[in-house]
Each structure stands twice: as structure tokens, then as C-alpha cells.
Design a protein around this motif. Sequence first.
Motif, PDB file in Angstrom:
ATOM      1  N   PRO A 165      39.084 -82.291  17.044  1.00 60.18           N
ATOM      2  CA  PRO A 165      39.313 -81.543  18.557  1.00 60.18           C
ATOM      3  C   PRO A 165      39.773 -80.033  17.886  1.00 60.18           C
ATOM      4  O   PRO A 165      39.517 -79.133  18.863  1.00 60.18           O
ATOM      5  CB  PRO A 165      40.464 -82.296  19.011  1.00 60.18           C
ATOM      6  CG  PRO A 165      40.174 -83.543  18.524  1.00 60.18           C
ATOM      7  CD  PRO A 165      39.792 -83.578  17.011  1.00 60.18           C
ATOM      8  N   GLN A 191      35.313 -83.220  24.864  1.00 61.31           N
ATOM      9  CA  GLN A 191      36.592 -83.055  24.939  1.00 61.31           C
ATOM     10  C   GLN A 191      36.810 -82.637  26.475  1.00 61.31           C
ATOM     11  O   GLN A 191      37.888 -82.844  27.297  1.00 61.31           O
ATOM     12  CB  GLN A 191      37.232 -82.098  23.857  1.00 61.31           C
ATOM     13  CG  GLN A 191      37.894 -82.877  22.776  1.00 61.31           C
ATOM     14  CD  GLN A 191      36.959 -82.762  21.528  1.00 61.31           C
ATOM     15  OE1 GLN A 191      35.937 -81.747  21.245  1.00 61.31           O
ATOM     16  NE2 GLN A 191      36.669 -83.956  20.969  1.00 61.31           N
ATOM     17  N   PHE A 227      33.114 -79.340  22.810  1.00 64.85           N
ATOM     18  CA  PHE A 227      33.289 -80.451  21.489  1.00 64.85           C
ATOM     19  C   PHE A 227      33.529 -80.239  20.336  1.00 64.85           C
ATOM     20  O   PHE A 227      33.135 -79.245  19.767  1.00 64.85           O
ATOM     21  CB  PHE A 227      32.333 -81.445  21.749  1.00 64.85           C
ATOM     22  CG  PHE A 227      32.047 -82.573  21.033  1.00 64.85           C
ATOM     23  CD1 PHE A 227      32.784 -83.756  21.246  1.00 64.85           C
ATOM     24  CD2 PHE A 227      31.240 -82.614  19.645  1.00 64.85           C
ATOM     25  CE1 PHE A 227      32.813 -84.763  19.991  1.00 64.85           C
ATOM     26  CE2 PHE A 227      31.361 -83.647  18.656  1.00 64.85           C
ATOM     27  CZ  PHE A 227      32.046 -84.528  19.071  1.00 64.85           C
TER      28      PHE A 227
END
Length: 607
Positions: free
Chosen positions: A363, A405, A359
Amino acid sequence: MGFTEFKTKNQYGLKKTNTSTPVRWIISHIFHYKLIFSLSLVFQLSASIFQSFVPLFIGAVAFVITQPPVDINQLLFFSVMILITGIGAGISNITKNILTEFISQRVERDARDELYTSMIGKSMTFHDRQAIGDLMARAAQDVRQLNMMLNPGLLLVLQSALGIIIPLIFISFIDVELLLFPLLFVISFLVFLRGYNKNLEKVAWKQRIAASKISSRLNEVISGMYVVRGASQQAQEKEIFDKNVNEFKGYAVQIGNIMARYWALLFLGVFTTLSLFHSVYLLDRQIITIGELIAFLGLLQLLRFPTFINVFAITIMSMGVASARRILELINQETLIDYNPSGISNQIKGDIAFKNVSFGYKPEIPVLKEISFDVNPGQTVAIVGMTGSGKTTITKLLSRLYDPQTGYISIDGYDLKDWNLETLRSQIGLVEQDVFLFSKSIKDNILLGSTTASEEDIINAAKLAKAHEFIQELPDGYETVIGERGITLSGGQRQRVAIARAILRNPAILILDDATSSIDSQTEDEINTAIKNVLQGRVSFLITHRIAQIRRADIIILIDKGKLVGIGDHTSLLRENIHYRSIFTTFDEFDLKTAVEPVIETKTEVR
């Protein structure tokens, strides 16, 4: 992909608004009150009709006077009709003003409610990108501008439109030929208004942005006043403030310059003169009478107010549309967290797993990299690492303030995304180092998130958090209002109130993020013992640098630069992990000196 945002039951029973464009959004809000709006239009129409009858009656009086012998009865009749129409116009104007004001206040309330609900439903990623001052400006100033847009803005626009259309209709009743120059004026007026409004909207939009910059900076400076004064930055901040104010003033001057070039009144003067020549020509040809000429000139003068007032009405409307666009910018931003109202709503047992979780708040800049670990129900987990290593980020992911992510997090075998978000968060208690308390009573702050707690429950939670004693010494005890962010309490007192709040919620998972950093060691030990007894059999996460707390943990998770570099208990990590030793060497020399096994750096197996 759009996610379901946080929603509350609409207490006003209103339908969903159309957020596709600012104008449609405003109209959809107005249409929540269709009946009242329709009535306001009716009274606006009746006011314009009454006002247009007055010149006709005056023309009729002039005609009677010019036709000897003068008929007194007719004069009295037309005089009474003028009085009646005048009263009718007055009553209609008062009524439509009241109705329009009612709608404008309701639309302001509804728009603010919609914006607020939308903002608290957005993900933390949304709030990370927003300046608080800008949000405040949109929620206060821009929403208020919607009120002004409707009253007097929309009210004057409708009054102007009907104030032009109705007199033109009445002129046609006198003689269609009299419409020649008034219609040419209306056409040129509409063409001018289109360009005027286009130029005005651009500057109005920039002015609203400039106003937000002032609010944002002002909020930052006031919130950080200790820092500003401590760094002697008053003069520099004053310079920045003046620069922002001058920018706002510059746009205000531009709006003034655009308004100064409002040529519509000049057009009206020219076309009024041409209309006068034309009407005299028709009178000379005996197409109209002297009474009809006077009535025509009276109706022509009714066009003056709509033409004049549009310079203000269009300005207010343009600023309202600009404000609506800024509000929709926030409302239409998609949340990145799905509230999943139909998701899992079980009682949490505490079986937690992180699997290859990566994460980054941005990003492209990862904060956590492929983190994996398991926690069993009832275990106490200490997350350890240098400042900025990603410890707090792990707890934010567990609370689902953000989604990873890559990888996934599960509780009791269910992916975190499959849980009903409200159910999930209601079973997680969080106490941070930087405690946030509301400007309410201590009792209300402890009760936050606990709707069924009794007075006795509140006091017991405060006693466990070692807060009861100092609360009792306050002027109003538990009813003492503690000021914004709890400014009237010390750091340790604020932390104890926050711990009491977490205990009262009786969470299945408790997260203490350096939550006792401002509390003395003895009180801290007492609080930890109390929490351990209350939350026995439940999962707790500790983020701390205090070795006494870390030693008690069943599992210690060691994070370094976003990577998991060790997991185990205190003794094993101290012996086997060089990263762990480098953090605690100065605090735990006894363990190092008494270690009987050679110190060897090894890779710790991660479950």
C-alpha cells in the motif's frame, strides 16, 4: 473484517475444525472419528489391565508354592490365567494399533485437504508473501508430522499414561501403603516432563522453520536451474544449502542434547530401590505376604516402559504440535478477497468502468494512481505503456485477483465486490506471456475450466489458436503429456495452447497479456482474426507492444508510471500525445511523416 474464503463441499462429511490453538485443532480432527478413537482407548485400557494382571497371577503362584502342600490345581489355574491375560493383552495391543493407525492416516488426509483448500482460497496478496518451498514443506512435511504425532506419538503417550495409572491401581489393591514411593515417583516424573516438554517445543519449532528454509531454497534453485548454471552459481548455492542443512542439524543436535538429559529413568531407579526397601519392611512386619511382594515388584517393573518410551513420545508430540502451529499460521491468515457466494451471478455484458482506482502491491508503494476509464460492450481495448508502468496490474484488478486500495471497478453497473467471485472469473479468459501449463495431456490443459466441452469443441478451439497442426504431429496427439509447466513445448506452442484454452471457455471478457510474443507475425495475424470472429460483440483487453495489434483497438489506454496519461485511438494519440509518440516513434515513422496536423501535446480527456 473477515471475508468468505473459497470452500468446497467436504467429500468426507466432516464438521468444521477448531483452529483456535494447535492442540484444539488436532483434537477436533481426532473427534471426527470419535467412535474409532473411543474403541482404541478401550483396547488400550484393556491391554494395560491384562498386563497388570500378569504380575498378580505370578505373585499368586509364588504364594501357592510357599504354602505346602502345593496345590497343583491352583498352579494350573493361575498358569492358564497368565496365558489368557497374555493373549488378551496381545490381541488388545494389535487392535488398538490398527485403530490408531486408521485415525492417524485419516487425520493426515483431512488436515492436508483442509490446508490445501485454505491455500487455494487465499487472495493473491497472501501468495505474494509466501515462499513456494515453505508452502510445500508445510503441506507435505508438517502434515506428515501430524500422522507421526498420532501414531506412534499419541499412542505411546496414552500407553504410558495407562501403563502408569493401571499398575498403581492394582498396587493399591494389594496394600495402600505400597503406593508411597510409586506416587512420589509419579509426581516428580510429571514435574520433570513439564520442563522437558517446554524446552523441547522451543527447539522443535525452530527445527521445523529450518526444514522449511531448506525446502524453499531447494525449490528456488531447481526452478531456476538455467539461471544458476548460466551464472555459474553452483558453488555459491551449494554453500547456502550447506549452511541451511547445518542450521537444521544444529537444532537436531539440540533436541538430542535435551533427550540425553532425560532423567526420568534415573528417578525410576531411585524410587524403585526405595520401594523395594519399603516393601521388604512391610513384609517383615507381616503386612504383606511374599506373593504380594513379588506381585508388587512385578507391577513396579511395568512402570519402566512408560517412563522409558516417553523420551521418544514427548519428542514426537512436541514436533507434531510445532507442525500443527505452522499449518494453522497459514489456515488462520484471513483472505483479503471475499468470494461472496451469494453475490451477483449474471451473464456479463461487458460494460466496464474504472473510477479513481489506486493500487499498490504494498500500500505504501502505489502502482496505479487514480485510474479512470470506461469500456463499452464489444470494444477492444489496448493497454499501452513502458515496462513497469502498471499495465498488467489493471487486468489483475479486473479479474479481481486484488482489490484496489481506493476507487472502485464496476462491470455492468455493479461493483466488482458485489459479484460472486466464481461467476466473475469464470467469464474472464486470461492468456499471459509467461504461460503456465500443467503436467497433463494437451487435451486436459485446453479443457481447464471448461467442464462441458466436447472433443470437437477442443479441436475447433485448437484450430482457431493455430495449435491443431503441431498437436497432430506430437506422438500421442491431444493425449500427449507435456511435462511440468509445458517444458516439452516451445514458447509459441505453449502460448497457442493457452489461447485455445481461453477460446474454449468462451469468455465474456478476454485478456491477452503479451500473449503472442513468442509467435511469428503471420500466425499472430491469423490467431487475432480468429479470436476477433469468435469473440465478436465481447470485450477484449490487449497488452502488447506490437503496433499492428494496437492499431486495431477501439480504445487505447496509455499508462505512464501508474498514471493514465492518454486515451483514444491510435491516430489521435499519435498526433496529440507526446508519451504515446515517444513509445512508438521508432515503430511508426510513416504516421509521423504523413501527419498533416501539427504535433501538439495536449491533455486527453478521460471518461
